[in-house]
Scaffold this motif. Structure first.
Motif, PDB file in Angstrom:
ATOM      1  N   GLY A  54      -3.508  -0.116   4.546  1.00  0.00           N
ATOM      2  CA  GLY A  54      -4.841   0.311   4.955  1.00  0.00           C
ATOM      3  C   GLY A  54      -5.784   0.308   3.764  1.00  0.00           C
ATOM      4  O   GLY A  54      -5.385   0.577   2.623  1.00  0.00           O
ATOM      5  N   PHE A  55      -7.044   0.013   4.013  1.00  0.00           N
ATOM      6  CA  PHE A  55      -8.017  -0.122   2.940  1.00  0.00           C
ATOM      7  C   PHE A  55      -8.467   1.252   2.441  1.00  0.00           C
ATOM      8  O   PHE A  55      -8.534   2.210   3.209  1.00  0.00           O
ATOM      9  CB  PHE A  55      -9.212  -0.944   3.408  1.00  0.00           C
ATOM     10  N   ILE A  56      -8.771   1.322   1.166  1.00  0.00           N
ATOM     11  CA  ILE A  56      -9.163   2.568   0.510  1.00  0.00           C
ATOM     12  C   ILE A  56     -10.612   2.432   0.056  1.00  0.00           C
ATOM     13  O   ILE A  56     -10.926   1.564  -0.766  1.00  0.00           O
ATOM     14  CB  ILE A  56      -8.247   2.876  -0.688  1.00  0.00           C
ATOM     15  N   ASP A  57     -11.476   3.274   0.581  1.00  0.00           N
ATOM     16  CA  ASP A  57     -12.896   3.270   0.217  1.00  0.00           C
ATOM     17  C   ASP A  57     -13.075   4.187  -0.988  1.00  0.00           C
ATOM     18  O   ASP A  57     -13.038   5.409  -0.859  1.00  0.00           O
ATOM     19  CB  ASP A  57     -13.741   3.742   1.397  1.00  0.00           C
ATOM     20  N   MET A  58     -13.296   3.593  -2.153  1.00  0.00           N
ATOM     21  CA  MET A  58     -13.389   4.376  -3.382  1.00  0.00           C
ATOM     22  C   MET A  58     -14.720   5.096  -3.555  1.00  0.00           C
ATOM     23  O   MET A  58     -14.878   5.887  -4.490  1.00  0.00           O
ATOM     24  CB  MET A  58     -13.139   3.472  -4.594  1.00  0.00           C
ATOM     25  N   HIS A  59     -15.686   4.841  -2.668  1.00  0.00           N
ATOM     26  CA  HIS A  59     -16.982   5.518  -2.800  1.00  0.00           C
ATOM     27  C   HIS A  59     -17.571   5.736  -1.413  1.00  0.00           C
ATOM     28  O   HIS A  59     -18.316   4.911  -0.886  1.00  0.00           O
ATOM     29  CB  HIS A  59     -17.938   4.698  -3.659  1.00  0.00           C
ATOM     30  N   THR A  81      -8.211   3.417   5.772  1.00  0.00           N
ATOM     31  CA  THR A  81      -7.292   4.517   6.099  1.00  0.00           C
ATOM     32  C   THR A  81      -7.389   5.670   5.106  1.00  0.00           C
ATOM     33  O   THR A  81      -6.741   6.697   5.290  1.00  0.00           O
ATOM     34  CB  THR A  81      -5.835   4.018   6.141  1.00  0.00           C
ATOM     35  N   CYS A  82      -8.198   5.510   4.046  1.00  0.00           N
ATOM     36  CA  CYS A  82      -8.406   6.586   3.081  1.00  0.00           C
ATOM     37  C   CYS A  82      -9.757   6.393   2.419  1.00  0.00           C
ATOM     38  O   CYS A  82     -10.153   5.248   2.143  1.00  0.00           O
ATOM     39  CB  CYS A  82      -7.308   6.577   2.007  1.00  0.00           C
ATOM     40  N   GLU A  83     -10.482   7.482   2.199  1.00  0.00           N
ATOM     41  CA  GLU A  83     -11.748   7.380   1.493  1.00  0.00           C
ATOM     42  C   GLU A  83     -11.890   8.519   0.500  1.00  0.00           C
ATOM     43  O   GLU A  83     -11.274   9.575   0.647  1.00  0.00           O
ATOM     44  CB  GLU A  83     -12.925   7.338   2.471  1.00  0.00           C
ATOM     45  N   ALA A 136      -9.632  11.231  11.330  1.00  0.00           N
ATOM     46  CA  ALA A 136      -8.991   9.954  11.657  1.00  0.00           C
ATOM     47  C   ALA A 136      -8.344   9.301  10.448  1.00  0.00           C
ATOM     48  O   ALA A 136      -7.319   8.621  10.580  1.00  0.00           O
ATOM     49  CB  ALA A 136     -10.027   9.003  12.272  1.00  0.00           C
ATOM     50  N   VAL A 137      -8.945   9.458   9.261  1.00  0.00           N
ATOM     51  CA  VAL A 137      -8.428   8.796   8.060  1.00  0.00           C
ATOM     52  C   VAL A 137      -8.100   9.843   7.007  1.00  0.00           C
ATOM     53  O   VAL A 137      -8.553  10.987   7.077  1.00  0.00           O
ATOM     54  CB  VAL A 137      -9.453   7.790   7.500  1.00  0.00           C
TER      55      VAL A 137
END
Length: 533
Positions: A54-59, A81-83, A136-137
Motif C-alpha cells: 500500500g502507498f504511503i503519503d509522506m505529506h 494505506t498510510c499517511e 480507513a488507513v
C-alpha cells in the motif's frame, strides 16, 4: 487454509527489485506465503495486475477529515494505506483550552471546522487514541512546532526565554514518547516563522534522542529557497536529527531550471553522512491559504489580531508594499503576481462566486487593485480562503522525483469547493503520467518511492514491502490503465485502474469501490519500530 489469495499477480514488492509473477496469500492480516499453486478461502484473480505494498503519503493534511470522514475515499481510491499527519508545523495536538480555538481558526482553510465535532483530546497520545477508534488507513503523526510555540509563548515574534524553550522541549519529548514519529516545522507560517536556527537545533536534539526525524516546511521555496534548504541541512548536522525535506520544490520564476542546485546540496549532505530524504507532489501549482501570503509582521498575535490589524489603512499600505514591491516573507520573498493566485475555497458561502477566479480577475471585475481585493477577501472570509499558486516548473518537478532520496507526498487539502487535485490523484499520477506515459520513473522506481523507501524513513514495523510476515497493507492495480482522473475543474474524481486496496488485511477498496471498512490504526513510534498498539 489461508484467508485470501491473489492468484497470478505481478508482484512489485517495494524494495526496488524487478517485478515477478507469483501467488500471494494473506492470513490474519499478514502476508503468509509467496509462491505458486497456493490456495485460500477467497481468491482474487490478479492476472495482468500489479500487487504492491500500500502507498504511503509522506505529506498529508487529513488531520480532521480522517476523523470527520473516516472512510477516507480520497486516499483509498489512490491505493494509500498510510499517511503522515501533523505537517507544516501546525496541527491539533498538543493543545490546551487557550490555543485550540485559535488553532481551529487558523487551520480552517486547511482542514475546515466541522459543526458539532467532538474535540475530545489535548495530548498527542489522546489524538492517536482517537484515530484508533476507527479509520480507513493507518496514520503516523508529527509533533507540530507551531503548536508547541503557541503553548509556550503564544504568537510572539521573538526568541523563546530559557523556560519557554524548556517547555517546548518537554512537550515535544512527551509527544515523542506517546508515539509521534518526529517534528514538523512551518517556517513561513505563524508562529513557526519566528523561530531562529538555534531554537530549531535545540528541538531537533530532542527528536534525535527519540529516534525521530525533522520534516520542515522551510523558510522559502522562492527567492531564498537554496538558503532555506541549506539551513535545514545545517540543523540536521548540528542536532544529529534525520531530515526529511517536505514538498521539496523549487518554485517561482527565480527558480526555473534550478532543481539541480537543490539536488547538488542534497548529494553533498548525503555524502557527508546526513540522513536525508525528501518528498514532492507530481504537479506544478502549489496550494495554501490566502493568509499565508501576508508578511510575518502582519500576523503577529494570531488570527483575531491579524483581522483587526488589516482594517488599519496604514497597515494595508504596508502590506501592499511588502507583497507588490519588496516580496513578502509569507510569499517566499517573491513579489506577488496576482495572475498566479487562484481562489480554491472559501469559508463564507456568500463568497462562493470567488472560487475558481484569480485575484487579478477579481480585481479587474471589481475595478480595484489586486492587494485591496486580497485584503478585503481575507477580512470577509475571516482568513479561511484557500488558494492555488501557479508557480511551478515541469523540469524541476521531474528532476526532483528522479532523485534516489525521493518519496511521494500529496500535500493535499481536502476542503474547499475546488481543492488541488493532488489530494485525489498524486499516487496514480506517479504511476500513470510520470511512469507509464513519460518514462521518468520505471514501475519499480515509482513503487519503491511510495512504499519501501518511506517505510524505512518512518521505521514502520513490517510494512512497506510484500514479504511473508509483513502486514497486509496492499494495493492491486492495472499497470496499463492506472492514472489520475482528478482535474483542477473536477478535483474530487477518483483514480482509474486501482482495483483493490487492503489495510491490515481487510478490504477498504473492492473492485474500485470503497467498502467503508475502518481497519486503519495510529502507528506509534516505539524503540522496536513504528507500529499499531
Amino acid at each position: 487454509m489461508a484467508d485470501l489469495l491473489f492468484r497470478g499477480a505481478t508482484v512489485v514488492d517495494g524494495s526496488g527489485a524487478d517485478r515477478y509473477r507469483a501467488d500471494v496469500t494473506v492470513t490474519d492480516g499478514l502476508v503468509e506465503e509467496i509462491g505458486t499453486g497456493l490456495t485460500a478461502r477467497q481468491v482474487i484473480d490478479a492476472d495482468g495486475l500489479v500487487l504492491a505494498p500500500g502507498f504511503i503519503d509522506m505529506h498529508a493534511h487529513s488531520d480532521l477529515r480522517l476523523l470527520a470522514e473516516p472512510a477516507h475515499p480520497s486516499r483509498v481510491t489512490q491505493g494509500v494505506t498510510c499517511e503522515v499527519l501533523g505537517q507544516d508545523g501546525l496541527s491539533y495536538a498538543p493543545v490546551d483550552e487557550a490555543t485550540l480555538p485559535a488553532l481551529r481558526r487558523q487551520l480552517t482553510g486547511w482542514n475546515g471546522d466541522p459543526d458539532g465535532f467532538d474535540w475530545n483530546w489535548r495530548s498527542v497520545g489522546q489524538y492517536l487514541d482517537r484515530l484508533d477508534a476507527g479509520i480507513a488507513v493507518n496514520a503516523c503523526y508529527l509533533v507540530p512546532h507551531g503548536s508547541l510555540r503557541m503553548l509556550a509563548m503564544g504568537w510572539e515574534n521573538r526568541p523563546p526565554a530559557p523556560a519557554e524553550l524548556s517547555r517546548m522541549r518537554g512537550l515535544l519529548a512527551q509527544g515523542m514518547t506517546e508515539g509521534a514519529v518526529g517534528l514538523s516545522t512551518g517556517l513561513t507560517y505563524t508562529p513557526g516563522m519566528y523561530a531562529d536556527t538555534a531554537e530549531l537545533v535545540s528541538l531537533c536534539e530532542v527528536v534525535a534522542h527519540y529516534g525521530g526525524f525533522h520534516a520542515p516546511h522551510q523558510r522559502s521555496y522562492g527567492a531564498g529557497a537554496l538558503e532555506g534548504y541549506a539551513e535545514m541541512v545545517e540543523i540536521s548536522r548540528r542536532s544529529g536529527c534525520p531530515l526529511h525535506l517536505t514538498h521539496a520544490t523549487m518554485n517561482f520564476g527565480v527558480n526555473r531550471g534550478r532543481a539541480g542546485e537543490l539536488l547538488e546540496l542534497v548529494d553533498r549532505a548525503l555524502a557527508d553522512g546526513v540522513d536525508l530524504t525528501l518528498d514532492s507532489y507530481p504537479y506544478l501549482p502549489g496550494s495554501t491559504t490566502l493568509a499565508a501570503l501576508l508578511p510575518s509582521w502582519a500576523t503577529e498575535g494570531g488570527p483575531d489580531a491579524t483581522l483587526a490589524r488589516l482594517t488599519d489603512p496604514a497597515v494595508r499600505e504596508g502590506v501592499r508594499i511588502e507583497v507588490e514591491e519588496k516580496g513578502s516573507d509569507g510569499c517566499h520573498g517573491v513579489v506577488t503576481d496576482w495572475e498566479t493566485i487562484q481562489v480554491s475555497g472559501v469559508g463564507e458561502p456568500a463568497l462562493a462566486d470567488r472560487v475558481g477566479r484569480t485575484v487579478a480577475q477579481l480585481a479587474a471585475a471589481e475595478g480595484k487593485p489586486g492587494t485591496e481585493v486580497f485584503l478585503d477577501l481575507l477580512l470577509a472570509d475571516r482568513l479561511a480562503t484557500t488558494i492555488l499558486q501557479h508557480v511551478g516548473h515541469e523540469e524541476n518537478v521531474r528532476a526532483v522525483m528522479a532523485h534516489p532520496a525521493h518519496t511521494a507526498g500529496s500535500d493535499g487539502l481536502l476542503v474547499g469547493a475546488r481543492p488541488h487535485p493532488r489530494a485525489w490523484g498524486t499516487f496514480p499520477r506517479y504511476l500513470g503520467h510520470y511512469g507509464r506515459e513519460l518514462g521518468v520513473l520505471t514501475l519499480e522506481q515509482a513503487v519503491t518511492r511510495m512504499t519501501g523507501r518511506p517505510a524505512r524513513r518512518l521505521r514502520l514495523d513490517r510494512r512497506g514491502l510484500v514479504r511473508p510476515g509483513f502486514h497486509a497493507d496492499l494495493v492491486l492495480f492495472d499497470p496499463e490503465t492506472v492514472r489520475d482522473a482528478a482535474t483542477f475543474d473536477h478535483p474530487r474524481t477518483p483514480a482509474v485502474g486501482i482495483e483493490h486496496v487492503y489495510v491490515n488485511g481487510r478490504p477498504v477498496l473492492s473492485q474500485g469501490r470503497p467498502t467503508g471498512a475502518l481497519p486503519g490504526r495510529a502507528l506509534r513510534r516505539t524503540e522496536q519500530g513504528t507500529r499499531a498498539r
